[in-house]
Design an enzyme around this catalytic site. Structure first.
Site, PDB file in Angstrom:
ATOM      1  N   ASP A   1      -2.080   3.852  10.542  1.00 40.31           N
ATOM      2  CA  ASP A   1      -0.808   3.073   9.839  1.00 40.31           C
ATOM      3  C   ASP A   1      -1.047   2.033  10.224  1.00 40.31           C
ATOM      4  O   ASP A   1      -0.412   0.848  11.212  1.00 40.31           O
ATOM      5  CB  ASP A   1       0.557   3.947  10.190  1.00 40.31           C
ATOM      6  CG  ASP A   1       1.660   3.781  10.072  1.00 40.31           C
ATOM      7  OD1 ASP A   1       1.263   2.348   9.478  1.00 40.31           O
ATOM      8  OD2 ASP A   1       2.294   3.809  10.512  1.00 40.31           O
ATOM      9  N   VAL A   2      -1.454   0.929   9.322  1.00 45.36           N
ATOM     10  CA  VAL A   2      -1.542  -0.174   9.784  1.00 45.36           C
ATOM     11  C   VAL A   2      -0.386  -1.430   9.941  1.00 45.36           C
ATOM     12  O   VAL A   2      -0.775  -2.340  10.934  1.00 45.36           O
ATOM     13  CB  VAL A   2      -1.967  -1.702   9.499  1.00 45.36           C
ATOM     14  CG1 VAL A   2      -3.970  -0.933   8.795  1.00 45.36           C
ATOM     15  CG2 VAL A   2      -1.809  -0.935   7.649  1.00 45.36           C
TER      16      VAL A   2
ATOM     17  N   TYR B   1      11.139  -5.308  -0.726  1.00 39.42           N
ATOM     18  CA  TYR B   1       9.944  -4.676  -1.462  1.00 39.42           C
ATOM     19  C   TYR B   1       9.957  -6.307  -1.828  1.00 39.42           C
ATOM     20  O   TYR B   1       8.830  -7.310  -1.544  1.00 39.42           O
ATOM     21  CB  TYR B   1       9.385  -4.373  -2.735  1.00 39.42           C
ATOM     22  CG  TYR B   1       8.100  -4.283  -3.249  1.00 39.42           C
ATOM     23  CD1 TYR B   1       7.423  -3.796  -2.657  1.00 39.42           C
ATOM     24  CD2 TYR B   1       7.977  -4.800  -4.514  1.00 39.42           C
ATOM     25  CE1 TYR B   1       6.463  -3.668  -2.742  1.00 39.42           C
ATOM     26  CE2 TYR B   1       6.819  -5.159  -4.999  1.00 39.42           C
ATOM     27  CZ  TYR B   1       5.331  -4.266  -4.081  1.00 39.42           C
ATOM     28  OH  TYR B   1       4.736  -4.712  -4.675  1.00 39.42           O
TER      29      TYR B   1
ATOM     30  N   THR C   1      -3.550   1.854 -11.262  1.00 38.28           N
ATOM     31  CA  THR C   1      -3.788   2.212 -10.471  1.00 38.28           C
ATOM     32  C   THR C   1      -3.508   4.332 -10.811  1.00 38.28           C
ATOM     33  O   THR C   1      -2.823   4.563 -12.194  1.00 38.28           O
ATOM     34  CB  THR C   1      -3.506   2.164  -8.714  1.00 38.28           C
ATOM     35  OG1 THR C   1      -1.707   2.941  -9.038  1.00 38.28           O
ATOM     36  CG2 THR C   1      -3.225   0.836  -9.264  1.00 38.28           C
TER      37      THR C   1
END
Ligand code: NAD
Length: 313
Positions: free
Chosen positions: A63-64, A182, A217
Site C-alpha cells: 500500500d503506497v 477526490y 480501463t
C-alpha cells in the site's frame, strides 16, 4: 534502441487500468519495471505478461500510502535492477471512502483519501529521489549534438538523473459535484508536481503530471457494460472534441514521452491527455447535446449505476 533502454522504473498501481497500460508501455520501450500494487495476483500477472512479451518486470505487493512501502519499493528496485530512473505515481482506489460535499464527507474519509491521493506522492518522491541521485545518469547518456549556450556549462548540476510522473486527473483542473476529497486531492497533486519540479530541477530530475480524461480501463469497461447502453456511451464520446474516450495506451504513450530524453526540458507541467475535453466552453456542451438526448430517451450512462452524485434538477 528503444527510447527507455537502460532505464529502471517504478509504477504504482501498475496491476491494472492506467497503471497497467503505463507499465506495458515503459517495458515495451526498454525500461525494466517494478509494479507496486495492493492487488498481488494482478501485479504478478501483469509482470508475467511483460516477461512473456520479452520485457523485464517484477511485482511487489504494498500500500503506497504508507512510508514503509514507499521506502521498501525503492530498496527493492535498486536491489533487483541496480538503479532507479523513473517513478510513476498512479495508484488509487480507496475502499470504503465516503466522498461527497463537505457536509457528507467524514474526517476519516478525508484522511484516507488524502493519504493515497496526495501523501503517497510526497512519500514516493522522498525515497525515490535519493536513489535516482545515487544512480546518476544512464551510462550511455548522450547530451546531444548542441554545444553552444542552452546546455548547462561551467560547473553544471547533474543532468538526466530522473523522471517523476504523477497521475492527476481532469478532476484536478475542473470540479465535479459531490466528490470533494477526490477533486481536492487531484488539485493538490498538480500543486505538489509544480513544487517538486522547482525543488528537484537543480538535481536533474523533471516532475510532471498527467491529467487524464475518461479512460476506459478494465474496471470502467465493466461498469459501462453492466449499467449503461450504446446510446449512453455515445453521449460520453460526443463530449470529446476527438469523439472518443481514452484508453490506458493513451496514458502509457504520454508517460513514456515524458520519461524520454526528448522531454528533458519539460518540467512542472500538468498535461491534459483528454482528447480536448477540458478546453471546451462547458455551458455549450449540454445545449449542443440537447437534440441527441431527446432523440435517445432510453440512454443509460455509468452514472445510472449510482456513480455520479450531482443531480442538477
Ligand atoms: N480511468 C480514468 O478514467 C481516470 C481518469 C482520470 C484519472 N485517473 C487516475 O488514474 C489513476 C489510475 O486509475 P485507474 O482508473 O486505472 O484505476 P484502477 O482502479 O483501474 O487501477 C488502480 C490500481 O491501483 C491499485 N491500488 C489501489 N490502491 C492502492 C494502494 N494503496 N497502493 C498500491 N496500489 C493501489 C489497484 O489495485 C489497481 O491495480 C488514478 O490515480 C486515477 O485517479 C483515472
Amino acid at each position: 534502441m528503444a527510447q527507455l533502454t537502460g532505464k529502471v522504473a517504478i509504477v504504482t498501481g501498475g496491476a491494472t487500468g492506467l497503471g497497467g497500460g503505463i507499465a506495458d508501455k515503459l517495458a515495451a520501450d526498454g525500461a525494466r519495471v517494478l509494479i507496486v500494487d495492493i492487488d498481488e495476483s494482478g501485479a504478478n500477472s501483469r509482470a508475467a505478461t511483460i516477461l512473456d512479451n520479452g520485457g523485464a518486470a517484477s511485482a511487489m505487493v504494498g500500500d503506497v500510502s504508507t512510508e514503509e512501502v514507499a521506502k521498501a519499493m525503492v530498496d527493492r528496485v535498486v536491489d533487483e535492477f541496480g538503479r532507479l530512473d523513473i517513478l510513476v505515481q498512479n495508484a488509487y482506489g480507496v475502499i470504503g471512502l465516503q466522498d461527497g460535499s463537505a457536509l457528507e464527507t467524514t474526517v476519516e474519509s478525508w484522511h484516507k483519501g488524502m493519504s493515497l491521493l496526495v501523501m503517497a506522492h510526497f512519500l514516493g518522491a522522498k525515497h525515490a529521489v535519493p536513489a535516482m541521485q545515487a544512480s546518476g545518469p544512464p551510462e550511455d547518456y548522450d547530451p546531444g549534438p548542441w554545444e553552444g549556450h542552452g546546455l548547462r556549462h561551467g560547473d553544471p548540476p547533474p543532468r538526466e538523473i530522473g523522471r517523476i510522473v504523477n497521475i492527476s486527473s481532469v478532476h484536478g483542473l475542473l470540479q465535479a459535484a459531490g466528490t470533494m476529497v477526490y477533486e481536492t486531492g487531484k488539485a493538490a497533486v498538480n500543486g505538489l508536481t509544480r513544487q517538486m519540479a522547482i525543488d528537484f530541477g537543480p538535481l536533474g530530475i523533471t516532475v510532471n503530471a498527467i491529467a487524464p480524461g475518461h479512460m476506459v480501463t478494465e474496471n470502467l469497461e465493466k461498469l459501462w457494460k453492466d449499467v449503461a447502453n450504446e446510446e449512453g456511451f455515445h453521449l460520453e464520446e460526443l463530449q470529446y472534441p476527438v469523439r472518443r474516450t481514452g484508453t490506458p495506451h493513451d496514458i502509457g504513450n504520454a508517460v513514456s514521452f515524458l520519461c524520454s530524453e526528448e522531454a528533458a526540458f519539460i518540467t512542472g507541467v500538468v498535461l491534459p491527455v483528454d482528447g480536448g475535453l477540458s478546453i471546451q466552453l462547458q455551458e455549450n456542451i449540454v445545449l449542443e447535446l440537447k437534440n441527441y438526448i431527446q432523440e435517445n430517451p432510453g440512454l443509460k450512462t455509468f452514472f445510472d449505476g449510482g456513480f455520479g452524485t450531482g443531480d442538477r434538477r
